[in-house]
Enzyme design. Structure first.
Site, PDB file in Angstrom:
ATOM      1  N   ASP A 123       0.855  -1.188   0.000  1.00  0.00           N
ATOM      2  CA  ASP A 123       0.000   0.000   0.000  1.00  0.00           C
ATOM      3  C   ASP A 123       0.888   1.234   0.000  1.00  0.00           C
ATOM      4  OD1 ASP A 123      -2.436  -1.343   0.003  1.00  0.00           O
ATOM      5  OD2 ASP A 123      -2.593  -1.354   2.178  1.00  0.00           O
ATOM      6  N   ASP A 141      -6.805  -1.386  -4.942  1.00  0.00           N
ATOM      7  CA  ASP A 141      -7.938  -1.050  -4.072  1.00  0.00           C
ATOM      8  C   ASP A 141      -8.824   0.002  -4.722  1.00  0.00           C
ATOM      9  OD1 ASP A 141      -6.776  -2.716  -2.125  1.00  0.00           O
ATOM     10  OD2 ASP A 141      -5.742  -1.031  -1.169  1.00  0.00           O
TER      11      ASP A 141
END
Length: 169
Positions: A123, A141
């Site tokens: 991330d 995402d």
């Protein structure tokens, strides 16, 4: 009797490849240029920040001993399989749904690759206001969320709009 692939929603699978390339390239760039926990401000309220997510969205189940890696990998495989069947059963003219499915498949496969290869999801997108930071996320995402929003949007279209969209009008 089988249908020609180009007449089905599978015609939109090229978008899965686009999502995967963008996701993979962005994560590889982060892995090659950042150390874990490093932050680089870009504009006010937006940083690049390298984080490892061992769980799901919002780090759900991140600290549960490792079994969640396989659990979430299994969920991703199941979702991809279901959406591929849905794409095959839908017409190529149902653009909104098929694009949404392709975005979700691409995002799910991008994060699945991370889980299987690294044992965690990379991330790096960090939005914040003052001292409050939204949970760090990645392009996969984002594509999953946009795809889900498109499915919800499609559900709100009136039947007349749906038939016009499916006919390409």
């Amino acid at each position: 009797m089988s249908k020609p692939i180009c007449s089905t929603g599978l015609r939109w699978l090229w978008l899965v490849v686009v999502v995967l390339v963008l996701d993979f390239a962005s994560k590889q760039w982060i892995l090659g240029n950042f150390v874990l926990g490093q932050s680089q401000p870009l504009i006010p309220s937006f940083n690049l920040f390298y984080a490892r997510n061992y769980g799901a969205a919002f780090s759900f189940l991140a600290d549960h001993g490792g079994w969640q890696r396989w659990f979430f990998a299994g969920i991703a495989v199941a979702i991809v399989a279901v959406l591929l069947v849905m794409m095959y059963r839908s017409s190529a003219q149902q653009k909104l749904n098929n694009i949404a499915y392709a975005f979700i498949i691409g995002g799910a496969l991008g994060n699945l690759f991370d889980r299987l290869w690294h044992g965690f999801v990379v991330d790096f997108i960090d939005f914040y206001v003052g001292n409050w930071h939204y949970p760090t996320f990645n392009l996969a995402d984002s594509f999953i969320c946009v795809g889900a929003a498109m499915i919800v949007l499609e559900g709100f279209l009136s039947p007349a709009n749906k038939s016009a969209k499916s006919k390409g009008e």
